[in-house]
Design a protein around this motif. Structure first.
Motif, short mmCIF file in Angstrom:
data_model
loop_
_atom_site.label_atom_id
_atom_site.label_comp_id
_atom_site.label_asym_id
_atom_site.label_seq_id
_atom_site.Cartn_x
_atom_site.Cartn_y
_atom_site.Cartn_z
N SER A 640 0.82 -1.22 0.00
CA SER A 640 0.00 0.00 0.00
C SER A 640 0.85 1.26 0.00
O SER A 640 0.41 2.30 -0.50
CB SER A 640 -0.92 0.00 1.23
OG SER A 640 -1.77 -1.12 1.23
N ASN A 641 2.04 1.17 0.56
CA ASN A 641 2.96 2.32 0.60
C ASN A 641 4.22 2.01 -0.20
O ASN A 641 5.33 2.33 0.21
CB ASN A 641 3.32 2.64 2.05
CG ASN A 641 2.10 2.91 2.91
OD1 ASN A 641 1.60 4.04 2.97
ND2 ASN A 641 1.59 1.88 3.58
N LEU A 642 4.05 1.39 -1.36
CA LEU A 642 5.17 0.93 -2.18
C LEU A 642 5.85 2.11 -2.88
O LEU A 642 5.19 3.01 -3.41
CB LEU A 642 4.67 -0.08 -3.22
CG LEU A 642 5.72 -0.90 -3.96
CD1 LEU A 642 6.44 -1.83 -2.99
CD2 LEU A 642 5.07 -1.70 -5.07
N LYS A 643 7.18 2.07 -2.85
CA LYS A 643 7.96 3.08 -3.56
C LYS A 643 8.32 2.58 -4.96
O LYS A 643 8.12 1.41 -5.29
CB LYS A 643 9.23 3.41 -2.76
CG LYS A 643 8.93 4.00 -1.39
CD LYS A 643 10.22 4.30 -0.64
CE LYS A 643 9.91 4.88 0.74
NZ LYS A 643 11.15 5.16 1.51
N LEU A 644 8.88 3.48 -5.76
CA LEU A 644 9.13 3.13 -7.15
C LEU A 644 10.21 2.06 -7.31
O LEU A 644 10.16 1.23 -8.20
CB LEU A 644 9.53 4.39 -7.94
CG LEU A 644 8.45 5.48 -8.04
CD1 LEU A 644 9.01 6.70 -8.77
CD2 LEU A 644 7.21 4.96 -8.75
N ASP A 645 11.21 2.07 -6.43
CA ASP A 645 12.33 1.14 -6.57
C ASP A 645 12.13 -0.15 -5.77
O ASP A 645 13.06 -0.95 -5.66
CB ASP A 645 13.63 1.82 -6.12
CG ASP A 645 13.54 2.35 -4.69
OD1 ASP A 645 12.40 2.49 -4.19
OD2 ASP A 645 14.59 2.64 -4.09
N GLU A 646 10.94 -0.40 -5.21
CA GLU A 646 10.69 -1.58 -4.41
C GLU A 646 9.85 -2.59 -5.19
O GLU A 646 9.04 -2.22 -6.04
CB GLU A 646 9.97 -1.21 -3.10
CG GLU A 646 10.82 -0.38 -2.16
CD GLU A 646 10.07 -0.02 -0.89
OE1 GLU A 646 10.72 0.42 0.07
OE2 GLU A 646 8.84 -0.18 -0.87
N THR A 647 10.06 -3.85 -4.87
CA THR A 647 9.30 -4.92 -5.52
C THR A 647 8.06 -5.23 -4.70
O THR A 647 8.11 -5.22 -3.46
CB THR A 647 10.16 -6.19 -5.64
OG1 THR A 647 10.62 -6.58 -4.34
CG2 THR A 647 11.35 -5.95 -6.54
N PRO A 648 6.94 -5.53 -5.34
CA PRO A 648 5.70 -5.79 -4.60
C PRO A 648 5.74 -7.16 -3.92
O PRO A 648 6.41 -8.09 -4.36
CB PRO A 648 4.62 -5.72 -5.68
CG PRO A 648 5.33 -6.07 -6.94
CD PRO A 648 6.73 -5.55 -6.80
N ASP A 649 4.99 -7.28 -2.83
CA ASP A 649 4.83 -8.54 -2.11
C ASP A 649 3.53 -9.25 -2.44
O ASP A 649 3.37 -10.43 -2.11
CB ASP A 649 4.92 -8.31 -0.60
CG ASP A 649 6.33 -8.01 -0.13
OD1 ASP A 649 7.28 -8.45 -0.82
OD2 ASP A 649 6.49 -7.33 0.89
N ALA A 650 2.59 -8.53 -3.04
CA ALA A 650 1.30 -9.15 -3.38
C ALA A 650 1.48 -10.15 -4.50
O ALA A 650 2.16 -9.88 -5.51
CB ALA A 650 0.29 -8.07 -3.77
N TYR A 651 0.88 -11.32 -4.33
CA TYR A 651 1.01 -12.36 -5.35
C TYR A 651 0.33 -11.98 -6.65
O TYR A 651 0.72 -12.47 -7.71
CB TYR A 651 0.40 -13.67 -4.81
CG TYR A 651 1.02 -14.14 -3.53
CD1 TYR A 651 2.39 -14.40 -3.44
CD2 TYR A 651 0.25 -14.31 -2.38
CE1 TYR A 651 2.96 -14.82 -2.26
CE2 TYR A 651 0.82 -14.74 -1.19
CZ TYR A 651 2.17 -14.99 -1.14
OH TYR A 651 2.75 -15.41 0.04
N THR A 652 -0.68 -11.11 -6.58
CA THR A 652 -1.38 -10.70 -7.80
C THR A 652 -0.55 -9.77 -8.66
O THR A 652 -0.87 -9.61 -9.84
CB THR A 652 -2.70 -10.02 -7.42
OG1 THR A 652 -2.42 -8.93 -6.52
CG2 THR A 652 -3.63 -10.99 -6.74
#
Length: 902
Positions: A640-652
């Protein structure tokens, strides 16, 4: 004679020495000849023992002329022989099938962890193995036996002596009973026997951000009391109070228009998919009609639902009365600017620390106690009215009008302390221990109650719906939405997700969309109590997910404002009835309407002050937070507070199936790395609802039992007051099917996942065995070479050997990881090839089924109903916390009195 005695003594000593030497040599021969399966450390210890035996025997035989010591190369040869014999013996055991299997390599097949082996050192101890050694169980057993014995004696005395009524309880017995179960304030009242299994005197309490529900366990429906307290104020203070949160009258930023266009694009795609035609120029028709709409005055007699607003003129608060505030139903009718409103409870019944109305914790707890007292008085009044009505019906049936109607009533009106009641408190799934413990202390010591038991929201929802299978509960409240998996009668900890949006956010967005379409009531302000009541009424009547209901429609409403005439407005609506609830799946637009604590200095100061007075619970030894931790909650907050250089944790959001599978395999490893985090209400979780459900079900099943994944998807229970939207189950089913990855949707994925985990474990085990075998053989070669080298080694050479060993470990790990990656890729390709062949057959995909609440049951009251079901179960006797329990142990008693890990 003396010479003969001395000679006999010398012969005896020589014989003893010879026997000792023979015993030592026999022990040495047996130790060197028998192969051993011990580890290297044990073998070195044996070698040291053998050297001691050799030195001892050589010293004792120095006078007999036998060899002094065994050569070192012979000892080394024997040691290597023992190692080789041990390896051969282990291979034979493995061929036969007798081998050791570690518990950590066995994949868990159930919810509960395996029981560790008993420590033999303490096996004979009976510490904490008997109920009499635990205070709570001992007290309950003593009290139960005492009540049963005395009731038996009373009944026997009554039967034998009908004219004499002798009580077997002495005054000291009553005091002991009161000290065990009652608040000390209640000792002066008539002493009653406690029956913890009796649901007739049990009150179920469910707290919420909008209202609290309270009622007896045997009631059909609870009493709904608004979570509101009204305090007299003046108009100047009211305007200042609301100026910082006037989200309705401000112009919306450009980001709002972009997010709204995203909503509209999704709406058009859905209408196109279901072949629904959108009329052209619909927005222009709605705006032009609403701009020309004029109100029509309605008389008071024609108003079907007149609202008696409380103003300064008809206020029940005056100098003569003791009432200083209005609570519940009265407070919600107190209108501005004559009253100021505050809410002591936030989402899911936690204390409202994010409010600038409270400056101290005691002020907040005072409002909580007064609001509960008001609710209890209202509950007792309803109970008394029901008894009177029942008595009247009995009199009419018996045609006996002379009998008094209120001759015997178990509860007196507005007199709570004259009776003793038990309470069942419904707490949030992702609860904060400090809030729960403070609330229990209020119920036991301040109100007071006989005893208090607690139950989590999702489990109570399953009880109320009558579901016993594995279920995913989606609870859409007014200010928050909870997604939790329930399995085997308990909440799966790592599946809990709390989203910081709910029905109130839908109401706010719907109000703004109506305003943008030229809503005819131009002075409408949803920030006021009357304006918010109108917004809630319009949302409940108009919002829908039904596709055929989205068109240009003509509707009307009645404007009921304090000290103003009642007016009827007609207006047109179009797509806003579907765009507002559709934001549950695009919640970033809700974030723009929320109050930012960083922009309000007063709110930030009050929040910091209240957090200091009510700190988060911490571990006694490590000072880390010991509140409930959920890996799903951590991952959703991160995204929900993801930055541009970070990878998502949501499986979708992981589109590469290989990377998705690797992340799924690392779920259990990530649990060990999960760091306890202190709850922070300023960090919002705004992940879309459909993605949160997929995240919760995946983590909840993979961390416990992967085979339960399809069961969770086929049992999605939607509850909560804000879930009562038409066709919401169809919309949620479509959204989950759209965003669920192909791997997770296949029915055979749990079996494939379990087999792949086993193969990886076996590969790691085989790799480590081969590595140890190679290191053993290389060590043997080096030892043979070292016999020809001088024993004096340089310090620099030792450092080089340590560096070389570290590099070797790193290289071996990289080699192992590359082999595991290739194994995962190979197995994945086989699995994809299998269901690519059946791509046109949807039977291979696990279905998504949304379960509606039971018929004729309000989804908002389903959680309260689950608490009343718990009150009628015999198990509840072991869950009640009495005054003596709390006074003796405090919050530590909760680990013995909860059906979930506390």
């Amino acid at each position: 004679m003396e010479d003969d005695d001395i000679e006999d003594d010398n012969n005896d000593n020589n014989n003893n020495n010879d026997s000792i030497i023979e015993q030592d040599m026999d022990a040495f021969r047996s130790s060197t000849a028998t192969p051993s399966i011990d580890t290297n450390g044990h073998q070195d210890k044996k070698l040291k023992t053998n050297n001691n035996i050799l030195s001892k025997s050589s010293n004792s035989n120095s006078t007999t002329g036998q060899p002094k010591k065994v050569p070192l190369h012979l000892l080394e040869k024997r040691r290597l022989g023992r190692i080789k014999a041990a390896e051969e013996f282990a291979k034979k055991l493995k061929q036969v099938g007798i081998n050791k299997v570690d518990n950590e390599n066995v994949f868990p097949t159930g919810k509960f962890k395996t029981i560790q082996l008993i420590n033999q050192k303490n096996y004979s101890s009976d510490y904490l193995k008997k109920d009499d050694q635990i205070f709570t169980l001992r007290e309950r057993k003593f009290l139960r036996n005492k009540i049963i014995n005395n009731s038996t004696n009373d009944s026997t005395t009554t039967n034998n002596n009908s004219d004499i009524n002798i009580s077997q309880w002495t005054e000291q017995d009553y005091k002991d009973l009161a000290d065990t179960t009652f608040n000390n304030k209640s000792i002066k009242y008539n002493h009653e026997q406690i029956d913890l299994n009796d649901p007739t005197n049990t009150i179920v309490i469910q707290l919420g951000s909008t209202s609290l529900k309270i009622g007896f366990a045997l009631d059909d429906t609870p009493i709904i009391v608004p979570n509101c307290i009204a305090i007299p104020t003046n108009s100047i203070e009211m305007d200042t109070h609301n100026s910082s949160n006037n989200w309705f009258n401000h112009e919306q930023p450009q980001e709002f228009a972009e997010l709204k266009s995203q909503l509209y694009q999704s709406f058009k795609e859905r209408m196109r998919y279901y072949k629904r035609r959108i009329q052209p120029n619909s927005q222009e028709q709605v705006k032009s009609f609403n701009a020309q709409a004029t109100p029509e005055t309605v008389s008071l007699q024609k108003d079907p639902a007149y609202i008696p607003w409380i103003t300064n003129e008809n206020s029940p608060i005056d100098s003569a009365s003791n009432t200083k505030c209005l609570y519940g139903d009265e407070a919600i009718l107190a209108s501005e600017p004559w009253f100021n409103h505050r809410k002591p409870f936030a989402s899911s019944g936690s204390f409202n620390l994010m409010s600038d109305d409270y400056t101290s914790l005691q002020e907040l707890l005072g409002d909580v106690t007064n609001l509960l007292n008001y609710s209890l008085k209202k509950l007792f009044k309803r109970y008394r009215d029901q008894l009177i009505e029942r008595k009247r019906e009995e009199q009419e049936d018996n045609n006996n009008e002379d009998e008094p109607m209120t001759s015997s009533l178990p509860i007196k009106e507005n007199n709570f302390e004259s009776q003793r009641f038990k309470a069942i408190l419904v707490i949030p799934d992702l609860f904060q221990k400090s809030h729960v413990e403070t609330m229990i202390r209020l119920l036991i010591t301040e109100l007071p109650f006989q005893a208090v038991a607690i139950i989590q929201e999702s489990l109570a929802n399953c009880y109320g719906a009558g579901l016993g299978t594995s279920t995913c509960v989606v609870n859409i409240g007014s200010s928050s939405t909870n997604v939790v998996c329930v399995d085997e009668g308990s909440v799966v900890e790592n599946s809990v997700v709390k989203l910081d949006y709910g029905g109130d956010d839908i109401t706010k967005l719907f109000s703004i969309l109506l305003k943008q379409n030229n809503f005819p009531y131009h002075e409408w302000d949803p920030n006021t109590v009357a304006g918010w009541y109108l917004a809630e009424t319009l949302k409940k009547n108009l919002v829908t997910f039904q596709d055929d209901g989205v068109a240009v429609q003509l509707t009307n409403f009645l404007k009921r404002m304090p000290n103003e005439p009642i007016e009827k407005y007609e207006f047109k609506i179009f797509d806003e009835v579907m765009l507002a609830p559709l934001a549950l799946f695009y919640p970033q637009i809700f974030k723009l309407l929320k109050k930012n604590i960083n922009n309000d200095e007063k709110l930030a100061k009050n929040y910091k002050n209240l957090k200091l007075q009510l700190p988060a619970s911490q571990d006694f030894f490590t000072d880390d937070s010991n509140d409930l931790n959920s890996i799903s909650q951590e991952e959703t907050i991160h995204d929900s507070n993801l930055k541009l250089d970070e990878t998502p944790d949501a499986y979708t959001d992981i589109h590469d199936e290989l990377n998705l599978l690797k992340k799924l395999l690392n779920v259990n490893d990530k649990l060990d790395e999960l760091v306890p985090m202190t709850p922070d209400d300023t960090i919002l979780n705004m992940l879309p609802l459909d993605k949160a459900i997929i995240q919760s079900i995946t983590n909840g099943s993979l961390t416990m039992d992967p085979s339960k994944m399809s069961t969770y998807y086929s049992n999605i229970l939607v509850v909560g007051g804000s879930s009562n939207i038409e066709a919401f189950d169809f919309m949620l089913t479509d959204r989950i099917n759209i965003w669920r990855p192909r791997l997770l949707a296949h029915q055979t994925f749990p079996t494939f996942y379990e087999n792949l985990v086993k193969k990886i474990k076996e590969h790691e085990k085989q790799f480590n065995a081969d590595k140890s075998k190679n290191s053993t053989s290389s060590t043997t070669i080096n030892d043979n070479d070292d016999e020809k080298i001088d024993e004096n080694k340089d310090f620099t050479q030792d450092e080089n050997e340590v560096t070389t060993e570290a590099d070797t470990v790193t290289d071996s790990k990289s080699v192992l990881q590359s082999e595991i990656d290739s194994l995962i890729n190979e197995e994945l390709q086989k699995f994809i090839g299998e269901f690519d062949k059946s791509a046109n057959n949807n039977d291979h995909y696990s279905p998504v089924t949304v379960i509606p609440p039971p018929r004729e049951m309000d989804p908002a009251s389903l959680c309260w109903k689950g608490g009343s079901v718990l009150a009628q179960v015999k198990l509840v006797e072991e869950l009640f916390i009495t005054y003596s329990d709390w006074d003796m142990h405090g919050s530590r008693i909760l680990q013995y009195k909860c059906i979930f890990p506390y």
